[in-house]
Design a protein around this motif. Structure first.
Motif, PDB file in Angstrom:
ATOM      1  N   LEU A  11       0.950  -1.032   0.151  1.00 18.87           N
ATOM      2  CA  LEU A  11      -0.105  -0.046   0.019  1.00 18.87           C
ATOM      3  C   LEU A  11       0.865   1.222   0.139  1.00 18.87           C
ATOM      4  N   VAL A 123     -13.453  -3.940   8.695  1.00 20.13           N
ATOM      5  CA  VAL A 123     -12.237  -4.581   8.375  1.00 20.13           C
ATOM      6  C   VAL A 123     -11.251  -3.839   7.344  1.00 20.13           C
ATOM      7  N   CYS A 124     -11.787  -3.614   6.443  1.00 20.31           N
ATOM      8  CA  CYS A 124     -11.287  -2.838   5.233  1.00 20.31           C
ATOM      9  C   CYS A 124     -10.430  -1.341   5.446  1.00 20.31           C
ATOM     10  N   SER A 126      -9.225  -0.444   8.021  1.00 21.21           N
ATOM     11  CA  SER A 126      -8.155  -0.447   8.854  1.00 21.21           C
ATOM     12  C   SER A 126      -6.705  -0.307   8.198  1.00 21.21           C
ATOM     13  N   ASN A 127      -6.826  -1.019   6.915  1.00 25.29           N
ATOM     14  CA  ASN A 127      -5.552  -1.036   6.147  1.00 25.29           C
ATOM     15  C   ASN A 127      -5.076   0.395   5.604  1.00 25.29           C
ATOM     16  N   TYR A 128      -6.278   1.358   5.442  1.00 25.35           N
ATOM     17  CA  TYR A 128      -5.721   2.506   4.503  1.00 25.35           C
ATOM     18  C   TYR A 128      -5.652   3.664   5.513  1.00 25.35           C
ATOM     19  N   THR A 153      -7.566  -5.669  14.505  1.00 20.75           N
ATOM     20  CA  THR A 153      -6.687  -4.937  13.585  1.00 20.75           C
ATOM     21  C   THR A 153      -7.323  -3.615  14.025  1.00 20.75           C
TER      22      THR A 153
END
Lengths: 218, 119
Positions: A11, A123-124, A126-128, A153
């Motif tokens: 990322l 969920v999603c 948390s990565n960005y 997370t």
């Protein structure tokens, strides 16, 4: 067979744009929060109650993320706050470039607080990294007390937890102490607020905290 | 389903090293996925396979190395595997920890079908 060794963050592109957003916030002295939760936990309602409470006390702007509609931005705009809607058209999370593009249509002069409401999903998002100062995760009592254990997370990556719908505690299968201890097990440094958008409980405290954080950014 | 968007990011990175017009084909793309990365490896493999169909990457295998969650205690410097997301030092009981592994989400290697020497 030959092997190319690369060691690249997947990322990295998003992270670079997030870094630029963060730089922009720093330049303007803006405290930016990224509100995340599962769908229906009450992000927009908390936002509405908070805006109502903060009206006139601080200059702020809102970025709304939604999969399909601009309903949330319309709800927020009623409070006289500049609000930009990002419609992800199926995308399950906001990415830094979407926030950057939305920022281009907001006059940031004098803005002290930026509230980004992410797409409802634990969920999603948390990565960005979006460039925010911190993530605020909302868990509502109607979802039960095990959400932090199921989505570690997100709870680990957040700095603030708002436990919403506390007025419904007598009617739902959710122990406040279990919810708190589950969340703090994942992330002991979480700052916790308890709110109800129906009674207004906890909103003033959350609003005051936001203003404090924003003034310390200047 | 952010794994789809992550798979596209992986593809973009791979293309920078091995462009579509390259005569060599790709056998394996290796990556590290941490336990706390928020990514489900099975979903990522599924998405990677789906988006590479019909491209020069079709048939390339995505090899994911799962990275366990590890912490270091800031009080007693003990390093340990975090089990069940219980962020507490098993040695001194402190919860003041830093995560030293488990957040990884990175592409590490590309292996080619080019008849070259294996390392």
């Amino acid at each position: 067979m030959s092997v190319i060794t690369i060691e690249r963050k997947v990322l990295e592109k998003n992270d670079e744009i997030a870094r630029q957003n963060r730089q922009l916030f720093a330049t303007h002295g803006i405290f930016a929060i990224n509100i995340v939760s599962s769908p229906g936990a009450g992000k927009t309602s908390i936002l509405e109650r908070t805006l109502e409470h903060l009206r006139g006390s601080i200059r702020l702007a809102v970025i709304e993320g939604d999969v399909q509609t601009d309903l949330d931005a319309r709800r927020v705009a009623r409070f006289g706050v500049p609000a930009v809607q990002i419609v992800t058209r199926g995308g399950c999370h906001l990415e830094a470039n979407l926030v950057r593009d939305a920022l281009a249509s907001i006059d940031l002069t004098g803005v002290r607080l930026l509230i980004i409401e992410n797409v409802g999903n634990l969920v999603c998002p948390s990565n960005y990294d979006l460039g925010e100062s911190m993530k605020v995760v909302v868990a509502s009592t109607t979802e039960g007390d095990d959400k932090p254990l199921k989505y570690p997370t997100m709870f680990r990556n957040s700095s603030v937890l708002i436990i919403n719908k506390i007025d419904l505690l007598p009617y739902v299968n959710c122990s406040m102490s279990t919810l708190r201890s589950n969340a703090l097990q994942i992330n002991p440094s979480l700052k916790v607020f308890e709110t109800s958008c129906t009674t207004g409980a906890g909103i003033e405290e959350f609003g005051r905290w936001l203003v404090e954080q924003a003034s310390s950014k200047r | 389903m952010h794994e789809l968007s992550i798979a596209h990011n992986i593809l973009e990175i791979v293309q920078q090293y091995v462009p579509p017009n390259d005569t060599r084909s790709i056998k394996t793309v290796r990556m590290k996925v941490g336990e706390l990365s928020g990514v489900v490896s099975e979903s990522l493999e599924f998405c990677f396979d789906a988006i590479t169909v019909g491209t020069y990457l079709q048939g390339a295998h995505l090899d994911i190395e799962p990275i366990p969650l590890k912490s270091e205690c800031r009080k007693c410097t003990n390093t340990f595997r975090v089990e069940e997301y219980n962020f507490r030092c098993p040695s001194c009981g402190s919860d003041d920890l830093s995560i030293i592994a488990g957040r990884e989400l990175q592409v590490t290697e590309i292996e080619l079908n080019d008849g070259g020497d294996a390392p």
